[in-house]
Scaffold this active site. Sequence first.
Site, PDB file in Angstrom:
ATOM      1  N   SER A  91      -6.944  -0.660  -6.582  1.00  0.00           N
ATOM      2  CA  SER A  91      -6.676  -0.938  -5.380  1.00  0.00           C
ATOM      3  C   SER A  91      -4.924  -1.426  -5.282  1.00  0.00           C
ATOM      4  O   SER A  91      -4.481  -1.592  -6.424  1.00  0.00           O
ATOM      5  CB  SER A  91      -7.248  -2.385  -4.869  1.00  0.00           C
ATOM      6  OG  SER A  91      -6.781  -2.880  -3.639  1.00  0.00           O
ATOM      7  N   THR A  92      -4.416  -1.210  -4.240  1.00  0.00           N
ATOM      8  CA  THR A  92      -3.119  -1.587  -4.154  1.00  0.00           C
ATOM      9  C   THR A  92      -3.027  -3.016  -4.496  1.00  0.00           C
ATOM     10  O   THR A  92      -1.871  -3.630  -5.017  1.00  0.00           O
ATOM     11  CB  THR A  92      -2.479  -1.478  -2.561  1.00  0.00           C
ATOM     12  OG1 THR A  92      -2.509  -0.141  -2.089  1.00  0.00           O
ATOM     13  CG2 THR A  92      -1.172  -2.222  -2.610  1.00  0.00           C
ATOM     14  N   ASN A  93      -4.021  -3.847  -4.284  1.00  0.00           N
ATOM     15  CA  ASN A  93      -4.012  -5.149  -4.408  1.00  0.00           C
ATOM     16  C   ASN A  93      -3.953  -5.648  -5.886  1.00  0.00           C
ATOM     17  O   ASN A  93      -3.646  -6.934  -6.191  1.00  0.00           O
ATOM     18  CB  ASN A  93      -5.223  -6.016  -3.791  1.00  0.00           C
ATOM     19  CG  ASN A  93      -5.015  -5.605  -2.255  1.00  0.00           C
ATOM     20  OD1 ASN A  93      -4.138  -5.088  -1.678  1.00  0.00           O
ATOM     21  ND2 ASN A  93      -6.217  -5.910  -1.503  1.00  0.00           N
ATOM     22  N   THR A 107       0.647  -1.348   0.035  1.00  0.00           N
ATOM     23  CA  THR A 107       0.133   0.153   0.004  1.00  0.00           C
ATOM     24  C   THR A 107       0.845   1.250   0.021  1.00  0.00           C
ATOM     25  O   THR A 107       0.521   2.133  -0.803  1.00  0.00           O
ATOM     26  CB  THR A 107      -1.108  -0.209   1.106  1.00  0.00           C
ATOM     27  OG1 THR A 107      -1.821  -1.024   1.287  1.00  0.00           O
ATOM     28  CG2 THR A 107      -1.780   1.204   1.278  1.00  0.00           C
ATOM     29  N   THR A 158      36.496 -36.956 -14.118  1.00  0.00           N
ATOM     30  CA  THR A 158      35.493 -37.451 -13.411  1.00  0.00           C
ATOM     31  C   THR A 158      35.769 -37.747 -12.072  1.00  0.00           C
ATOM     32  O   THR A 158      36.692 -38.295 -11.845  1.00  0.00           O
ATOM     33  CB  THR A 158      34.688 -38.547 -13.903  1.00  0.00           C
ATOM     34  OG1 THR A 158      35.675 -39.721 -13.819  1.00  0.00           O
ATOM     35  CG2 THR A 158      34.171 -38.360 -15.357  1.00  0.00           C
ATOM     36  N   SER A 191      46.912 -10.728  -3.317  1.00  0.00           N
ATOM     37  CA  SER A 191      47.358 -10.959  -1.799  1.00  0.00           C
ATOM     38  C   SER A 191      48.115  -9.619  -1.386  1.00  0.00           C
ATOM     39  O   SER A 191      48.807  -9.199  -1.917  1.00  0.00           O
ATOM     40  CB  SER A 191      48.369 -12.362  -1.605  1.00  0.00           C
ATOM     41  OG  SER A 191      48.805 -12.515  -0.312  1.00  0.00           O
TER      42      SER A 191
END
Length: 478
Positions: free
Chosen positions: A149-151, A110, A196, A327
């Site tokens: 609506s916000t929704n 909202t 592998t 480093s």
Amino acid sequence: MSSHPATVAGTSRMEHDFLGEKEIPAAAYWGVHTARAVENFAISGQTLGHLPDLVSALAYVKLACAQANLQLGVLSPEHAGAITRACHDLLRGELHEHFVVDVIQGGAGTSTNMNANEVIANRALEHLGFAKGAYEHLHPNDHVNASQSTNDVYPTALRLAAWFGIGRLLDAMAELRGAFEAKAEEFRHVLKIGRTQLQDAVPMTLGQEFSTYAVMLGEDEQRLREARALIEEINLGATAIGTGINAPHGYAALVVGLLAEASGVPVSTAPNLVEATQDTGAFVQLSGVLKRVACKLSKTCNDLRLLSSGPQAGFGDIKLPPRQAGSSIMPGKVNPVIPEVVNQVAFEVIGNDVTITMASEAGQLQLNAFEPIMAWSLFKSVNHLTQACRTLQVHCVQGIQANRELLERRVAESVTLVTALNPIIGYEKAALIAKTALATGGTIADTAQALGIMTRQEMQALLVPERLTQPVRLAASD
């Protein structure tokens, strides 16, 4: 919010809502609801203005709503015109700094919707020749938020913003895929030993190895397009819970068509607006695909780090472009910092997926109140993956070199080559060559000749990429 005119005094103005009066900076385009939200939600320090896609998406939604309301007689041409002009200002990048509500907020969005309503209303008032806060002439709720609506506004805007972001991510993935494809072509004749479980396996080309990274990206591009299609279905016109209360008849179909035309996003109306208002499954699906992208990108970067490890005591198959000193104590050390940063983005995306999953599960009845954290997590995943792909492409993959001399020596010395000899000399002789070569430290070619199984020249003729890295072509029988 009251419809009474705001009282302007010096550098501030007074605005009202049903909780009472509040002083607002005179220069602010936001109003009382936004001010209360800023006080209530000091969470992340990241405001809506940090999400330009979302601000633009809100502008597109409000623009489409104003035009639909004009056509249906809800808004006057004067009001609709001023709102439209204000929305175009936002789409040009103006006033984004006035979207000051934290991205993480209570209220199911909202405060986001009202921040947009207030900014658009106050800019529209200026276009009409009135002062900011003079809401008796054009009101954030009554006019900017008419038939909404916000929704339905908020989730629609989230989908539009995500759609824009995914487009850029797809572009970045395609460019990274192209970089891997270029390296696969460059390395197509470079023999190496495949592995592998981190143990020597059988020969392959470095080009084959790099082509897999390109294929994995291409597969994920397709999955991402499929997931993006799910968020093209929206609930605009649903208003509060999907019943369309306070919106005129025909509004939903009209406004969605106008939104598609304005934004260029092929949105469509959900078949059931009550369901669409409460369901966040499309966000879960999209986040899951982003997690898939992250997992495979991270696996690729793990490989790049392993293959470039060294330079003397590691795998050393490839050389990554040196990007910075590695480093503060070991001179000359260079670390694989680009794959490392992509790994970290992947970890974040996986965590964001957990957040989105939990927030979606927590929805109750006709609305999910936790879409703001879903939105923030989703936007982070999309944006950070986009930047990670570009960073990996430009600062790493394009500059990778094959350690050709080392790979050639390893292939020549590797007992794994005998696997390729099985169809020619049989398992027993191949095993004898391998066992003897390991015991004496000799090469496969020298050992085969010493054992009288095959001359060195015959062996060398067999140990070529065409025979070592693809299925054997058997001669047709008479």
